[in-house]
Design an enzyme around this catalytic site. Structure first.
Site, PDB file in Angstrom:
ATOM      1  N   THR A  70      30.110 -69.286   8.614  1.00  0.00           N
ATOM      2  CA  THR A  70      30.512 -67.892   8.749  1.00  0.00           C
ATOM      3  C   THR A  70      30.248 -67.188   7.430  1.00  0.00           C
ATOM      4  O   THR A  70      29.640 -67.756   6.513  1.00  0.00           O
ATOM      5  CB  THR A  70      31.973 -67.779   9.259  1.00  0.00           C
ATOM      6  OG1 THR A  70      32.252 -66.403   9.508  1.00  0.00           O
ATOM      7  CG2 THR A  70      32.990 -68.338   8.281  1.00  0.00           C
ATOM      8  N   LYS A  74      25.676 -67.433   6.372  1.00  0.00           N
ATOM      9  CA  LYS A  74      24.760 -67.562   7.514  1.00  0.00           C
ATOM     10  C   LYS A  74      23.282 -67.427   7.144  1.00  0.00           C
ATOM     11  O   LYS A  74      22.431 -68.016   7.801  1.00  0.00           O
ATOM     12  CB  LYS A  74      25.106 -66.528   8.593  1.00  0.00           C
ATOM     13  CG  LYS A  74      26.390 -66.839   9.342  1.00  0.00           C
ATOM     14  CD  LYS A  74      26.602 -65.836  10.465  1.00  0.00           C
ATOM     15  CE  LYS A  74      27.912 -66.079  11.175  1.00  0.00           C
ATOM     16  NZ  LYS A  74      28.115 -65.207  12.327  1.00  0.00           N
ATOM     17  N   ASP A 110      25.380 -66.999  18.158  1.00  0.00           N
ATOM     18  CA  ASP A 110      26.092 -65.707  18.267  1.00  0.00           C
ATOM     19  C   ASP A 110      25.488 -64.832  19.360  1.00  0.00           C
ATOM     20  O   ASP A 110      26.186 -64.377  20.270  1.00  0.00           O
ATOM     21  CB  ASP A 110      26.055 -64.954  16.931  1.00  0.00           C
ATOM     22  CG  ASP A 110      26.993 -65.551  15.898  1.00  0.00           C
ATOM     23  OD1 ASP A 110      28.062 -66.069  16.283  1.00  0.00           O
ATOM     24  OD2 ASP A 110      26.668 -65.505  14.690  1.00  0.00           O
ATOM     25  N   GLY A 135      25.094 -49.714  15.768  1.00  0.00           N
ATOM     26  CA  GLY A 135      25.244 -50.544  14.573  1.00  0.00           C
ATOM     27  C   GLY A 135      23.965 -51.309  14.309  1.00  0.00           C
ATOM     28  O   GLY A 135      23.119 -51.461  15.206  1.00  0.00           O
ATOM     29  N   ALA A 136      23.806 -51.761  13.056  1.00  0.00           N
ATOM     30  CA  ALA A 136      22.600 -52.522  12.709  1.00  0.00           C
ATOM     31  C   ALA A 136      22.940 -53.592  11.665  1.00  0.00           C
ATOM     32  O   ALA A 136      22.104 -53.969  10.856  1.00  0.00           O
ATOM     33  CB  ALA A 136      21.512 -51.583  12.190  1.00  0.00           C
ATOM     34  N   GLY A 138      24.994 -57.518  10.842  1.00  0.00           N
ATOM     35  CA  GLY A 138      24.718 -58.894  11.255  1.00  0.00           C
ATOM     36  C   GLY A 138      24.938 -59.128  12.740  1.00  0.00           C
ATOM     37  O   GLY A 138      24.123 -59.770  13.412  1.00  0.00           O
ATOM     38  N   LEU A 232      32.219 -55.348  20.420  1.00  0.00           N
ATOM     39  CA  LEU A 232      32.323 -56.719  19.884  1.00  0.00           C
ATOM     40  C   LEU A 232      33.657 -56.984  19.200  1.00  0.00           C
ATOM     41  O   LEU A 232      33.976 -58.125  18.868  1.00  0.00           O
ATOM     42  CB  LEU A 232      31.174 -57.000  18.903  1.00  0.00           C
ATOM     43  CG  LEU A 232      29.756 -56.923  19.466  1.00  0.00           C
ATOM     44  CD1 LEU A 232      28.768 -57.522  18.476  1.00  0.00           C
ATOM     45  CD2 LEU A 232      29.640 -57.631  20.809  1.00  0.00           C
TER      46      LEU A 232
HETATM   47  P1  NAP Z   1      28.209 -55.821   9.074  1.00  0.00           P
HETATM   48  O1  NAP Z   1      27.042 -56.734   8.963  1.00  0.00           O
HETATM   49  O2  NAP Z   1      28.961 -55.445   7.854  1.00  0.00           O
HETATM   50  O3  NAP Z   1      27.699 -54.472   9.800  1.00  0.00           O
HETATM   51  C1  NAP Z   1      28.578 -53.407  10.021  1.00  0.00           C
HETATM   52  C2  NAP Z   1      27.872 -52.328  10.831  1.00  0.00           C
HETATM   53  O4  NAP Z   1      28.833 -51.327  11.163  1.00  0.00           O
HETATM   54  C3  NAP Z   1      26.761 -51.611  10.086  1.00  0.00           C
HETATM   55  O5  NAP Z   1      25.794 -51.225  11.004  1.00  0.00           O
HETATM   56  C4  NAP Z   1      27.491 -50.403   9.488  1.00  0.00           C
HETATM   57  O6  NAP Z   1      26.662 -49.298   9.281  1.00  0.00           O
HETATM   58  C5  NAP Z   1      28.443 -50.068  10.599  1.00  0.00           C
HETATM   59  N1  NAP Z   1      29.634 -49.387  10.109  1.00  0.00           N
HETATM   60  C6  NAP Z   1      30.653 -49.922   9.395  1.00  0.00           C
HETATM   61  N2  NAP Z   1      31.584 -48.988   9.141  1.00  0.00           N
HETATM   62  C7  NAP Z   1      31.128 -47.837   9.678  1.00  0.00           C
HETATM   63  C8  NAP Z   1      31.637 -46.506   9.743  1.00  0.00           C
HETATM   64  N3  NAP Z   1      32.823 -46.173   9.199  1.00  0.00           N
HETATM   65  N4  NAP Z   1      30.908 -45.560  10.381  1.00  0.00           N
HETATM   66  C9  NAP Z   1      29.713 -45.870  10.948  1.00  0.00           C
HETATM   67  N5  NAP Z   1      29.176 -47.118  10.916  1.00  0.00           N
HETATM   68  C10 NAP Z   1      29.881 -48.084  10.297  1.00  0.00           C
HETATM   69  O7  NAP Z   1      29.297 -56.425  10.063  1.00  0.00           O
HETATM   70  P2  NAP Z   1      29.038 -57.387  11.316  1.00  0.00           P
HETATM   71  O8  NAP Z   1      29.099 -58.792  10.871  1.00  0.00           O
HETATM   72  O9  NAP Z   1      27.850 -56.902  12.034  1.00  0.00           O
HETATM   73  O10 NAP Z   1      30.371 -57.139  12.175  1.00  0.00           O
HETATM   74  C11 NAP Z   1      30.593 -55.913  12.811  1.00  0.00           C
HETATM   75  C12 NAP Z   1      31.719 -56.010  13.828  1.00  0.00           C
HETATM   76  O11 NAP Z   1      31.396 -56.968  14.843  1.00  0.00           O
HETATM   77  C13 NAP Z   1      33.075 -56.413  13.277  1.00  0.00           C
HETATM   78  O12 NAP Z   1      34.050 -55.652  13.927  1.00  0.00           O
HETATM   79  C14 NAP Z   1      33.215 -57.862  13.683  1.00  0.00           C
HETATM   80  O13 NAP Z   1      34.564 -58.233  13.873  1.00  0.00           O
HETATM   81  C15 NAP Z   1      32.484 -57.855  15.017  1.00  0.00           C
HETATM   82  N6  NAP Z   1      31.944 -59.182  15.342  1.00  0.00           N
HETATM   83  C16 NAP Z   1      32.404 -59.767  16.481  1.00  0.00           C
HETATM   84  C17 NAP Z   1      31.923 -61.009  16.826  1.00  0.00           C
HETATM   85  C18 NAP Z   1      32.428 -61.650  18.081  1.00  0.00           C
HETATM   86  O14 NAP Z   1      32.221 -62.860  18.253  1.00  0.00           O
HETATM   87  N7  NAP Z   1      33.039 -60.927  18.973  1.00  0.00           N
HETATM   88  C19 NAP Z   1      30.968 -61.660  16.033  1.00  0.00           C
HETATM   89  C20 NAP Z   1      30.519 -61.010  14.872  1.00  0.00           C
HETATM   90  C21 NAP Z   1      31.031 -59.762  14.536  1.00  0.00           C
HETATM   91  P3  NAP Z   1      25.859 -49.086   7.889  1.00  0.00           P
HETATM   92  O15 NAP Z   1      24.614 -49.922   8.012  1.00  0.00           O
HETATM   93  O16 NAP Z   1      25.586 -47.642   7.863  1.00  0.00           O
HETATM   94  O17 NAP Z   1      26.763 -49.550   6.789  1.00  0.00           O
END
Ligand code: NAP
Length: 290
Positions: A70, A74, A110, A135-136, A138, A232
């Site tokens: 995690t 990764k 994932d 979103g873009a 991980g 998610l």
């Molecule tokens: P990450 O890599 O940090 O990416 C976050 C994304 O959200 C980016 O695209 C970011 O945009 C956007 N973002 C964050 N805050 C924002 C805001 N205030 N306004 C607009 N856009 C915003 O995080 P991640 O690992 O992808 O995780 C994202 C979410 O998915 C989390 O809630 C996590 O808990 C969930 N998740 C769930 C699972 C599951 O198994 N269900 C697995 C993984 C993740 P920018 O590029 O503009 O910063």
């Protein structure tokens, strides 16, 4: 659930991350081992980034069966493995390692977990469909790439930082051949494309506990029955985004399914046995609701 009886034959797998204290995976996997009477145990390991290479060589020297990875490991782990599965290679991230007799093979469950949850929980298959991903980061990357590899006909991406979406879209276009188009974020997101999407996936942390009243700007009025809308986020179980979507008569899905099925797929890679899905699901639901 009783504790597994550890002995000289116990097989060990685990989680490498930093931090790992709040992970739901140990209880989920240990409940599964216990349920089907496997003499296995799943242990969380707090591994600082600078210790990752030693931790990964420890998988072989300690004869662990495999691990999950995690944040923040990764991507960094990829250069430390003997072989990487094609989906993980295209995704650019590994969340599961199998120790195959001393050969370390990396996988990414994932995106596959997400697609499996769509099938199991919404009866949705991506073949020939149109999907819109918000979103873009991980999670978006894993989901969008696996959707492309599973046959979606067209992908739309929208992200606050447009440049990140453009980079991801160009990677998906090149590596899968699926047409991937970047749309403006928020207010400017075209309603017509929202209406034409079979699947909408919200992958940002907006609306996650404790900020449960937050919600990405989105033309909810364009949604209609027959569509599937996922968030998610799994805590809360129903985000404001999902509540507003549900009012339009769509099928909604939270992030528990992705979390569950990434674990189910990892379990099956390690043990070569069918995972007890219901037990794993109950474990997650119980942990999330605490
Ligand atoms: P990450 O890599 O940090 O990416 C976050 C994304 O959200 C980016 O695209 C970011 O945009 C956007 N973002 C964050 N805050 C924002 C805001 N205030 N306004 C607009 N856009 C915003 O995080 P991640 O690992 O992808 O995780 C994202 C979410 O998915 C989390 O809630 C996590 O808990 C969930 N998740 C769930 C699972 C599951 O198994 N269900 C697995 C993984 C993740 P920018 O590029 O503009 O910063």
């Amino acid at each position: 659930m009783g504790f597994p009886e550890l002995n000289g034959k116990t097989k060990v797998c685990g989680l490498l991350g930093y931090p790992v204290e709040h992970s739901f995976s140990p209880a989920m996997h240990n409940a599964a081992f216990n349920e089907i009477g496997l003499n296995w145990v799943y242990v969380p390991f707090n591994v600082l980034p600078e210790n990752l290479p030693r931790a990964v060589s420890g998988i072989v020297s300690l004869n662990l069966a495999g691990v999950n990875l995690t944040v923040p490991h990764k991507q960094a782990v990829m250069s430390l493995l003997d072989e990487i599965d094609p989906v993980a290679k295209i995704t650019g991230a590994v969340n599961t390692i199998v120790n195959d007799g001393g050969k370390l093979i990396g996988y990414n469950t994932d995106g596959s977990g997400f697609v499996r949850s769509l099938a199991q929980e919404a009866g949705f298959t991506p073949g020939g469909k149109t999907a819109l991903v918000l979103g873009a980061g991980g999670a978006a990357r894993a989901v969008a790439i696996k959707l492309a590899l599973s046959g979606v006909e067209k992908l739309y991406l929208t992200n606050r930082s447009q440049a990140k979406a453009v980079t991801l879209a160009s990677h998906i276009n090149k590596s899968t051949g699926v047409e991937t188009v970047v749309l403006p974020w928020g207010k400017e997101l075209p309603s017509a494309i929202v209406a034409a999407s079979d699947l909408v996936v919200q992958t940002t942390p907006i609306g996650m506990s404790p900020e449960t009243d937050q919600c990405p700007e989105f033309p909810f009025e364009a949604l209609h029955s027959g569509q599937v809308v996922c968030d998610l986020i799994y805590n809360p179980g129903q985000t404001t985004f999902l509540s507003l979507a549900a009012q339009r008569g769509v099928t909604v899905l939270n992030g528990i399914g992705m979390l569950l099925y990434q674990g189910v797929l990892a379990f099956e890679l390690w043990t070569n046995q069918e995972a007890p899905v219901q037990i794993m699901k109950n474990s997650l639901k119980w942990q999330v609701s605490r």
